[in-house]
Design an enzyme around this catalytic site. Structure first.
Site, PDB file in Angstrom:
ATOM      1  N   ASN A  35     -18.387   7.476 -13.346  1.00 22.97           N
ATOM      2  CA  ASN A  35     -17.119   7.627 -14.072  1.00 22.97           C
ATOM      3  C   ASN A  35     -17.202   7.399 -15.574  1.00 22.97           C
ATOM      4  OD1 ASN A  35     -15.735   8.369 -11.829  1.00 22.97           O
ATOM      5  ND2 ASN A  35     -14.672   6.420 -11.533  1.00 22.97           N
ATOM      6  N   GLU A  53     -16.651  15.964 -13.399  1.00 25.82           N
ATOM      7  CA  GLU A  53     -15.444  15.900 -12.568  1.00 25.82           C
ATOM      8  C   GLU A  53     -14.241  15.966 -13.506  1.00 25.82           C
ATOM      9  OE1 GLU A  53     -14.669  12.891  -9.112  1.00 25.82           O
ATOM     10  OE2 GLU A  53     -13.844  12.008 -10.930  1.00 25.82           O
ATOM     11  N   TRP A  64      -9.488  -0.942  -0.281  1.00 19.29           N
ATOM     12  CA  TRP A  64     -10.222  -0.061  -1.201  1.00 19.29           C
ATOM     13  C   TRP A  64     -11.418  -0.823  -1.769  1.00 19.29           C
ATOM     14  CZ3 TRP A  64     -10.695  -0.675  -6.665  1.00 19.29           C
ATOM     15  CH2 TRP A  64     -11.377   0.384  -7.287  1.00 19.29           C
ATOM     16  N   ARG A  85      -4.607   5.846  -3.434  1.00 23.16           N
ATOM     17  CA  ARG A  85      -5.695   6.384  -2.613  1.00 23.16           C
ATOM     18  C   ARG A  85      -5.157   7.130  -1.404  1.00 23.16           C
ATOM     19  NH1 ARG A  85      -8.062   5.968  -6.508  1.00 23.16           N
ATOM     20  NH2 ARG A  85     -10.001   4.935  -6.990  1.00 23.16           N
ATOM     21  N   ASP A 143     -17.090  14.264  -0.820  1.00 26.75           N
ATOM     22  CA  ASP A 143     -16.470  13.276  -1.703  1.00 26.75           C
ATOM     23  C   ASP A 143     -16.248  11.962  -0.934  1.00 26.75           C
ATOM     24  OD1 ASP A 143     -15.267  12.445  -4.111  1.00 26.75           O
ATOM     25  OD2 ASP A 143     -13.272  12.900  -3.322  1.00 26.75           O
ATOM     26  N   HIS A 164     -12.953  -1.474 -13.767  1.00 27.39           N
ATOM     27  CA  HIS A 164     -12.280  -0.197 -13.470  1.00 27.39           C
ATOM     28  C   HIS A 164     -11.048  -0.104 -14.369  1.00 27.39           C
ATOM     29  CE1 HIS A 164     -10.701   3.149 -11.095  1.00 27.39           C
ATOM     30  NE2 HIS A 164     -11.824   3.178 -10.372  1.00 27.39           N
ATOM     31  N   SER A 191     -19.354   2.131 -12.733  1.00 24.84           N
ATOM     32  CA  SER A 191     -20.714   1.771 -12.290  1.00 24.84           C
ATOM     33  C   SER A 191     -21.702   1.832 -13.453  1.00 24.84           C
ATOM     34  CB  SER A 191     -21.155   2.713 -11.166  1.00 24.84           C
ATOM     35  OG  SER A 191     -21.149   4.060 -11.604  1.00 24.84           O
TER      36      SER A 191
HETATM   37  O1  SFD Z   1     -13.957   6.510  -8.630  1.00 28.49           O
HETATM   38  C1  SFD Z   1     -22.071 -12.683  -4.765  1.00 28.49           C
HETATM   39  N1  SFD Z   1     -16.183   2.236  -9.059  1.00 28.49           N
HETATM   40  C2  SFD Z   1     -16.642   3.490  -9.457  1.00 28.49           C
HETATM   41  N2  SFD Z   1     -17.472   3.675 -10.495  1.00 28.49           N
HETATM   42  C3  SFD Z   1     -18.016   4.886 -10.768  1.00 28.49           C
HETATM   43  O2  SFD Z   1     -18.791   5.009 -11.743  1.00 28.49           O
HETATM   44  N3  SFD Z   1     -17.738   5.982  -9.982  1.00 28.49           N
HETATM   45  C4  SFD Z   1     -16.891   5.907  -8.907  1.00 28.49           C
HETATM   46  O3  SFD Z   1     -16.752   6.892  -8.165  1.00 28.49           O
HETATM   47  C5  SFD Z   1     -16.193   4.655  -8.692  1.00 28.49           C
HETATM   48  N4  SFD Z   1     -15.242   4.505  -7.665  1.00 28.49           N
HETATM   49  C6  SFD Z   1     -15.170   3.225  -7.064  1.00 28.49           C
HETATM   50  C7  SFD Z   1     -15.556   2.078  -7.805  1.00 28.49           C
HETATM   51  C8  SFD Z   1     -15.329   0.797  -7.249  1.00 28.49           C
HETATM   52  C9  SFD Z   1     -14.827   0.701  -5.961  1.00 28.49           C
HETATM   53  C10 SFD Z   1     -14.574  -0.669  -5.387  1.00 28.49           C
HETATM   54  C11 SFD Z   1     -14.553   1.863  -5.213  1.00 28.49           C
HETATM   55  C12 SFD Z   1     -14.706   3.102  -5.767  1.00 28.49           C
HETATM   56  C13 SFD Z   1     -14.061   1.740  -3.808  1.00 28.49           C
HETATM   57  C14 SFD Z   1     -16.423   1.080  -9.940  1.00 28.49           C
HETATM   58  C15 SFD Z   1     -17.800   0.434  -9.779  1.00 28.49           C
HETATM   59  O4  SFD Z   1     -18.192   0.381  -8.460  1.00 28.49           O
HETATM   60  C16 SFD Z   1     -17.756  -0.963 -10.381  1.00 28.49           C
HETATM   61  O5  SFD Z   1     -17.330  -0.808 -11.718  1.00 28.49           O
HETATM   62  C17 SFD Z   1     -19.090  -1.704 -10.391  1.00 28.49           C
HETATM   63  O6  SFD Z   1     -19.641  -1.765  -9.104  1.00 28.49           O
HETATM   64  C18 SFD Z   1     -18.902  -3.113 -10.948  1.00 28.49           C
HETATM   65  O7  SFD Z   1     -20.118  -3.791 -10.946  1.00 28.49           O
HETATM   66  P1  SFD Z   1     -20.205  -5.383 -10.707  1.00 28.49           P
HETATM   67  O8  SFD Z   1     -21.628  -5.754 -10.829  1.00 28.49           O
HETATM   68  O9  SFD Z   1     -19.206  -6.074 -11.544  1.00 28.49           O
HETATM   69  O10 SFD Z   1     -19.671  -5.583  -9.174  1.00 28.49           O
HETATM   70  P2  SFD Z   1     -20.399  -5.169  -7.793  1.00 28.49           P
HETATM   71  O11 SFD Z   1     -21.197  -3.922  -7.965  1.00 28.49           O
HETATM   72  O12 SFD Z   1     -19.313  -5.125  -6.767  1.00 28.49           O
HETATM   73  O13 SFD Z   1     -21.404  -6.376  -7.477  1.00 28.49           O
HETATM   74  C19 SFD Z   1     -20.985  -7.688  -7.201  1.00 28.49           C
HETATM   75  C20 SFD Z   1     -22.152  -8.393  -6.508  1.00 28.49           C
HETATM   76  O14 SFD Z   1     -21.894  -9.787  -6.427  1.00 28.49           O
HETATM   77  C21 SFD Z   1     -22.244 -10.237  -5.136  1.00 28.49           C
HETATM   78  N5  SFD Z   1     -21.500 -11.456  -4.875  1.00 28.49           N
HETATM   79  N6  SFD Z   1     -23.363 -13.042  -4.821  1.00 28.49           N
HETATM   80  C22 SFD Z   1     -23.627 -14.359  -4.652  1.00 28.49           C
HETATM   81  N7  SFD Z   1     -22.674 -15.297  -4.417  1.00 28.49           N
HETATM   82  C23 SFD Z   1     -21.370 -14.940  -4.334  1.00 28.49           C
HETATM   83  N8  SFD Z   1     -20.434 -15.882  -4.067  1.00 28.49           N
HETATM   84  C24 SFD Z   1     -21.027 -13.573  -4.517  1.00 28.49           C
HETATM   85  N9  SFD Z   1     -19.845 -12.878  -4.500  1.00 28.49           N
HETATM   86  C25 SFD Z   1     -20.157 -11.583  -4.724  1.00 28.49           C
HETATM   87  C26 SFD Z   1     -21.919  -9.071  -4.225  1.00 28.49           C
HETATM   88  O15 SFD Z   1     -22.573  -9.141  -2.981  1.00 28.49           O
HETATM   89  C27 SFD Z   1     -22.373  -7.897  -5.077  1.00 28.49           C
HETATM   90  O16 SFD Z   1     -23.729  -7.608  -4.901  1.00 28.49           O
HETATM   91  S1  SFD Z   1     -13.767   5.396  -7.790  1.00 28.49           S
HETATM   92  O17 SFD Z   1     -13.330   5.767  -6.458  1.00 28.49           O
HETATM   93  O18 SFD Z   1     -12.849   4.483  -8.370  1.00 28.49           O
HETATM   94  P1  AMP Z   2     -10.194   7.426  -9.181  1.00 30.39           P
HETATM   95  O1  AMP Z   2     -10.789   8.149  -8.011  1.00 30.39           O
HETATM   96  O2  AMP Z   2      -8.689   7.422  -9.188  1.00 30.39           O
HETATM   97  O3  AMP Z   2     -10.786   6.066  -9.401  1.00 30.39           O
HETATM   98  O4  AMP Z   2     -10.584   8.251 -10.471  1.00 30.39           O
HETATM   99  C1  AMP Z   2     -11.873   8.431 -10.920  1.00 30.39           C
HETATM  100  C2  AMP Z   2     -11.812   8.629 -12.399  1.00 30.39           C
HETATM  101  O5  AMP Z   2     -10.900   9.665 -12.733  1.00 30.39           O
HETATM  102  C3  AMP Z   2     -11.312   7.417 -13.178  1.00 30.39           C
HETATM  103  O6  AMP Z   2     -11.991   7.442 -14.414  1.00 30.39           O
HETATM  104  C4  AMP Z   2      -9.845   7.687 -13.354  1.00 30.39           C
HETATM  105  O7  AMP Z   2      -9.308   7.014 -14.481  1.00 30.39           O
HETATM  106  C5  AMP Z   2      -9.824   9.198 -13.547  1.00 30.39           C
HETATM  107  N1  AMP Z   2      -8.605   9.830 -13.053  1.00 30.39           N
HETATM  108  C6  AMP Z   2      -8.155   9.883 -11.780  1.00 30.39           C
HETATM  109  N2  AMP Z   2      -7.022  10.575 -11.671  1.00 30.39           N
HETATM  110  C7  AMP Z   2      -6.709  10.988 -12.912  1.00 30.39           C
HETATM  111  C8  AMP Z   2      -5.633  11.741 -13.479  1.00 30.39           C
HETATM  112  N3  AMP Z   2      -4.634  12.214 -12.723  1.00 30.39           N
HETATM  113  N4  AMP Z   2      -5.659  11.948 -14.811  1.00 30.39           N
HETATM  114  C9  AMP Z   2      -6.648  11.473 -15.590  1.00 30.39           C
HETATM  115  N5  AMP Z   2      -7.681  10.755 -15.114  1.00 30.39           N
HETATM  116  C10 AMP Z   2      -7.721  10.510 -13.802  1.00 30.39           C
END
Ligand code: SFD
Ligand code: AMP
Length: 627
Positions: free
Chosen positions: A62, A126, A218, A249, A352, A389, A435
């Site tokens: 993203n 995307e 989620w 979602r 997806d 996020h 990510s």
């Molecule tokens: O679009 C302990 N994110 C998305 N990013 C993208 O680039 N593309 C996407 O397609 C994304 N989508 C998405 C995303 C997030 C989620 C939840 C969903 C979908 C369902 C965002 C990224 O995933 C996010 O920004 C990064 O992963 C953040 O990284 P970080 O490092 O802050 O968090 P992590 O990866 O979740 O890792 C955390 C780790 O900590 C561990 N942990 N370890 C030891 N002791 C403890 N007490 C702990 N508690 C946690 C965990 O096990 C983990 O390894 S989209 O659909 O939105």
């Molecule tokens: P999402 O699956 O909603 O997490 O979206 C993935 C990425 O697309 C994130 O960067 C969102 O901010 C962006 N996004 C999702 N929907 C829209 C929308 N309707 N307009 C602009 N950006 C969007």
């Protein structure tokens, strides 16, 4: 006390978490550690290959700025985040990540991640900032690079060790304590610097999926607020703890919508067919200037949909069929090409989900959904804490050296606790890292932490008597269960203790009803928040009455305590900010308008470990000159 062996692990740099940001930190820090003869240790509660938010994979990257293709500038990204967060972002941090993120994405590709390319060999976008990937194995690829880098530098990886809290020497963080989730072992990690990257928090609010569906959400159910608990306990300042995230979602399976809105250009509608983004367009004027610029902030997009739900016009639907037909119709004069395109779109739609939210694909299959024939229900999820996020909660960290900002007191990404760095969801006010940006921030902090160790690092002065005290408190739930379990016939009902599941339900009920959860339609007020705080006091009193039968339940008990702390910081900060800035995330009914004169600022909080009091403060927003 339960019989647990104490294991001591010494290192120069301790990285907590092995998710996206921590893997970035491990990869980069190992490189510099090797050059300087330093030791890096990374520790995760789960297994690195499939831990954290990206456990199931992702279907898009993203954050990609695309500087080399002249597509965008780093400044464009700063403007985008400012706009999406209604003016509240640490532009220095956003800029710092954005200027390095492309190189991270190029590394991902080099390590084997398949990024979609068009016929001309260019990345398939995307949306403006998002790249399509075949991301089922995304986490494994990134984990492999981190593990290789660690091994190459003589570092160590500890998996299935749950970190509870920090070890402090005054204001300096000198390590962490935790326990194995598999064996009776208590861990004392000692280090000259610590990076916390343990993700955000879920299940603080009562989820939509309860009963047999409990655990579905989620956000990954195992990120429980460790990062926020850790930095709060260290006495570090936090920011934007009020800025939770509510994603819209596909309902109940939590499948992503980004590809539908951006790639397929789909619309979302109410049950009576109206496009809420069109029908409620006037409402956006109330949230100017952010409501009137593009893209419309995520919280406002949510809000317009919620207006329909409030008016009884639910359910909301994603017009998947309309979107697919519209794209395929470009081929309508060539039946063969039309059929081929339909097949391709159908498989992209399923991929997806299969890339990142497999259960949504299973749910669609179970409900006989054919996305090209019939639209599919969407809904706003329960609130989550995910600073990487579109939320913004996390620690208040020092900014980059080369920018002239008011936010510099140490090394980049160091919190206000000496030697403690925060990355990814753990660091606040730098949203839209996702990510790739989280990994980038990890890399930045990894390099800075090694610099800190070389220039200022001291042998960690760990008070082992204090560590033993922490061990006793951490194992208390096991002891409590052993002591009282035979007093009643049902081991789960006892006047001396409560089970972690019961405690969790109580926390979630308070948050849901008083702090603006799903059943309160995301609305709250001063009176509700104050009452919520009162109830939190009682909850806190009972928090050391949790009992655990096993290591599994001991983990659940400590996850609950971590959630309780992030919850309290959330309530306190919503109470402090006397306006509504992010409708669609939460709405303060008693202060229903945005108030730029008084509240275009960061709201920070700190728990003072000496006095046990919470301190709230406002911080000015620095805007990048010329941006
Ligand atoms: O679009 C302990 N994110 C998305 N990013 C993208 O680039 N593309 C996407 O397609 C994304 N989508 C998405 C995303 C997030 C989620 C939840 C969903 C979908 C369902 C965002 C990224 O995933 C996010 O920004 C990064 O992963 C953040 O990284 P970080 O490092 O802050 O968090 P992590 O990866 O979740 O890792 C955390 C780790 O900590 C561990 N942990 N370890 C030891 N002791 C403890 N007490 C702990 N508690 C946690 C965990 O096990 C983990 O390894 S989209 O659909 O939105
Ligand atoms: P999402 O699956 O909603 O997490 O979206 C993935 C990425 O697309 C994130 O960067 C969102 O901010 C962006 N996004 C999702 N929907 C829209 C929308 N309707 N307009 C602009 N950006 C969007």
């Amino acid at each position: 006390m339960a019989d647990f062996k104490t294991v001591e692990v010494s290192s120069d740099l301790l990285i907590i978490g092995a998710g996206f940001s921590a893997c970035g930190a491990a990869t980069e820090a190992s490189y510099w550690a090797k050059k300087n003869g330093l030791k890096v240790v990374m520790v995760d509660k789960a297994a690195t290959d499939r831990s954290g938010a990206v456990a199931m994979g992702l279907s898009a990257i993203n954050q990609y700025v695309g500087v080399k293709d002249g597509e965008n500038t780093v400044e464009d990204y700063v403007r985008y985040v400012r706009q999406d967060l209604m003016g509240v972002s640490r532009e220095d941090l956003v800029y710092n990540i954005a200027r390095h993120v492309d190189s991270t994405v190029h590394l991902f590709e080099k390590w084997g991640l398949k990024i979609w390319k068009d016929e001309a060999g260019k990345y398939v976008h995307e949306g403006r900032w998002q790249l399509m990937i075949n991301g089922e194995s995304y986490k494994i690829i990134i984990a492999e690079a981190a593990k290789n880098a660690l091994a190459d530098a003589g570092g160590e990886l500890y998996e299935r060790v749950f970190i509870v809290g920090p070890l402090m020497d005054g204001n300096r963080c000198v390590g962490a304590v935790g326990f194995s989730t598999r064996e009776n072992q208590f861990y004392v990690f000692k280090a000259k610097a610590v990076i916390i990257g343990a993700g955000g928090a879920v299940h603080v609010f009562r989820p939509r999926s309860v009963g047999e569906g409990f655990g579905r959400s989620w956000y990954p159910p195992f990120n429980s607020g460790t990062s926020a608990y850790f930095t709060l306990q260290a006495g570090a300042e936090m920011t934007c703890q009020e800025v939770r995230f509510i994603p819209v979602r596909f309902k109940d399976g939590y499948g992503p919508v980004g590809a539908w809105f951006l790639l397929f250009q789909s619309r979302a509608i109410s049950a009576v067919g109206g496009d809420y983004m069109v029908e409620h367009v006037d409402e956006l004027e109330n949230w100017a200037p952010y409501g009137l610029a593009k893209p419309i902030p995520a919280n406002l997009r949510n809000y317009l949909g919620m207006m329909d739900v409030d008016a009884g016009l639910g359910p909301l639907y994603m017009e998947t069929d309309e979107a697919i037909q519209k794209i395929a119709n470009e081929y309508k004069d060539d039946p063969k090409a039309f059929k081929k395109k339909m097949k391709e779109l159908e498989s992209e739609a399923w991929e997806d989900f299969l890339d990142m939210t497999i259960s949504q694909a299973i749910l669609w299959a179970g409900l006989n959904v054919k996305p090209d024939e019939k639209h599919s229900e969407i809904a706003a999820c329960e609130p989550y804490f995910i600073g990487s996020h579109s939320g913004a909660s996390g620690a208040w960290v020092s900014g980059p050296e080369d920018l002239d900002t008011p936010y510099k007191w140490g090394y980049t990404n160091m919190t206000t606790a000496e030697g403690l760095f925060a990355v990814g969801d753990a660091s606040g006010a730098s949203s839209h890292k996702f990510s790739s940006g989280s990994h980038t921030e990890g890399r930045i902090a990894g390099k800075q932490a090694i610099k800190y160790i070389l220039e200022k690092g001291k042998e960690p002065n760990v008070d082992m008597a204090k560590a033993e005290e922490m061990k006793k408190a951490i194992l208390n739930p096991l002891d409590l269960f052993e002591q009282y379990k035979d007093e009643f016939t049902d081991p789960e009902v006892n006047t001396h203790y409560i089970m972690p599941r019961q405690f969790l339900h109580r926390l979630q009920k308070i948050m849901d009803e008083y702090a603006g959860g799903v059943t309160s339609a995301f609305k709250t007020s001063k009176a509700l928040l104050e009452r919520g705080l009162e109830l939190m006091e009682y909850l806190r009193e009972d928090s050391d009455k949790q009992a655990a039968r096993s290591l599994h339940e001991l983990t659940r008990a400590w996850e609950n305590i971590q959630r309780m702390w992030i919850a309290e910081s959330h309530i306190r900060t919503m109470l402090f900010r006397e306006e509504t800035r992010w409708p669609g995330y939460y709405f303060r009914a008693d202060t229903p308008k945005m108030d730029n004169d008084n509240w275009l600022c960061f709201c920070n909080c700190r728990w003072n470990p000496d006095s046990g009091e919470w301190e709230m403060s406002k911080k000015d927003i620095w805007t990048m000159p010329g941006v």
